[in-house]
Design an enzyme around this catalytic site. Structure first.
Site, PDB file in Angstrom:
ATOM      1  N   ASP A 178      36.188  40.511  36.799  1.00 47.51           N
ATOM      2  CA  ASP A 178      36.266  41.740  37.596  1.00 47.51           C
ATOM      3  C   ASP A 178      34.878  42.198  38.028  1.00 47.51           C
ATOM      4  O   ASP A 178      33.971  42.295  37.203  1.00 47.51           O
ATOM      5  CB  ASP A 178      36.879  42.853  36.721  1.00 47.51           C
ATOM      6  CG  ASP A 178      38.140  43.436  37.325  1.00 47.51           C
ATOM      7  OD1 ASP A 178      38.436  43.150  38.502  1.00 47.51           O
ATOM      8  OD2 ASP A 178      38.828  44.174  36.597  1.00 47.51           O
ATOM      9  N   GLU A 189      48.907  46.428  42.000  1.00 53.14           N
ATOM     10  CA  GLU A 189      49.045  47.316  40.827  1.00 53.14           C
ATOM     11  C   GLU A 189      49.723  48.632  41.213  1.00 53.14           C
ATOM     12  O   GLU A 189      49.365  49.257  42.221  1.00 53.14           O
ATOM     13  CB  GLU A 189      47.666  47.609  40.208  1.00 53.14           C
ATOM     14  CG  GLU A 189      47.789  48.548  39.000  1.00 53.14           C
ATOM     15  CD  GLU A 189      46.556  48.607  38.107  1.00 53.14           C
ATOM     16  OE1 GLU A 189      45.559  47.927  38.391  1.00 53.14           O
ATOM     17  OE2 GLU A 189      46.642  49.352  37.104  1.00 53.14           O
TER      18      GLU A 189
END
Ligand code: KIV
Length: 261
Positions: free
Chosen positions: A81, A179
């Site tokens: 990430d 998400e």
């Protein structure tokens, strides 16, 4: 056998992709090859760093944990990430994306954002770094948006999310994390794309699923989002074991003669 991006992309519409987060070599080695993808998520800032959000994760921290995960996992596809503040300008984004490839064996980087990030993603891809997009509920925006908000609840959001997803695909993103998107909209996006979608809190029709490992194993107890299914009562198991150890030490039952030199 090492999982490649090509192997993941060829699963679209054929077989679900499985993914989980990991932050260290020990757990990465337990997850390796059992799941297709391991994400070194900046969620580590909350579940392991004890912080309120992901925003204070730094490049140094993410590189450290990515190195550890890569040392433990040799077969799963590893995504690192990009932390908040590491890809705000094209120059920074390229420099920091390259850092992950230069300093770790991660297979791809992930960054949050929709259409507005597409130019940036194209530039990173052109430098030879594989990019995973992340749209919908984006934890790095939770503070500025005033909380963790589910997306895709109306027509306008549906159109915006679909436009974002297509723009990221066109820019060269090789997969997308969806998400906190309503199941119907996540299904629509998944059908529109040639690249796989990995869902978290976005229903069953995504091409794959990811969960934060400490949530699914029942270690993170501060809160449990609705979308998390807990596969282990981790916190209880650890605390019960620890109580037995403490009792054994106090009573003199540990160590025994067999455990001594
Ligand atoms: O940081 C993370 O763990 C993530 C997942 C929630 C997808 O981005």
């Amino acid at each position: 056998m090492k999982t490649t991006i090509h192997a993941l992309q060829s699963k679209k519409g054929v077989e679900k992709i499985t993914a989980i987060t990991a932050y260290d070599a020990l757990f990465a080695s337990l997850f390796d090859a059992q799941v297709d993808v391991i994400l070194v998520g900046d969620s580590l800032n909350m579940s392991f760093g004890g912080k309120e959000d992901t925003l204070s994760a730094t490049m140094d921290v993410m590189i450290y944990h990515t190195k550890a995960v890569c040392a433990g996992a040799k077969e799963s596809f590893i995504i690192a990430d990009m932390p908040f503040g590491s890809y705000q300008t094209p120059k920074m984004a390229i420099k920091n994306a390259l850092k992950f490839y230069q300093q770790t064996p991660a297979d791809a980087i992930k960054l949050e954002g929709g259409k507005e990030r597409s130019k940036l993603i194209k530039m990173i891809v052109n430098e030879g770094v594989a990019v995973i997009g992340h749209i919908g509920l984006m934890p790095q925006f939770a503070r500025s948006e005033g909380g963790y908000k589910i997306k895709g609840r109306n027509e306008k959001e549906m159109l915006k999310l679909t436009e974002d997803a297509l723009a990221l695909q066109d820019a060269g993103a090789c997969m997308l994390v969806l998400e906190g998107i309503t199941a119907k909209v996540a299904q629509h996006i998944t059908q529109q794309l040639n690249i796989p979608t990995i869902g978290i809190g976005s229903g069953e029709k995504c091409d794959g699923q990811i969960l934060v490992w400490s949530d699914m194993m029942g270690f993170f107890q501060r809160f449990k989002p609705k979308f998390v299914r807990q596969y282990l009562d981790g916190a209880n198991l650890i605390q019960t074991a620890l109580q037995r150890y403490v009792a054994d030490v106090k009573s003199g039952n540990f160590p025994s003669l067999e455990e001594s030199y």
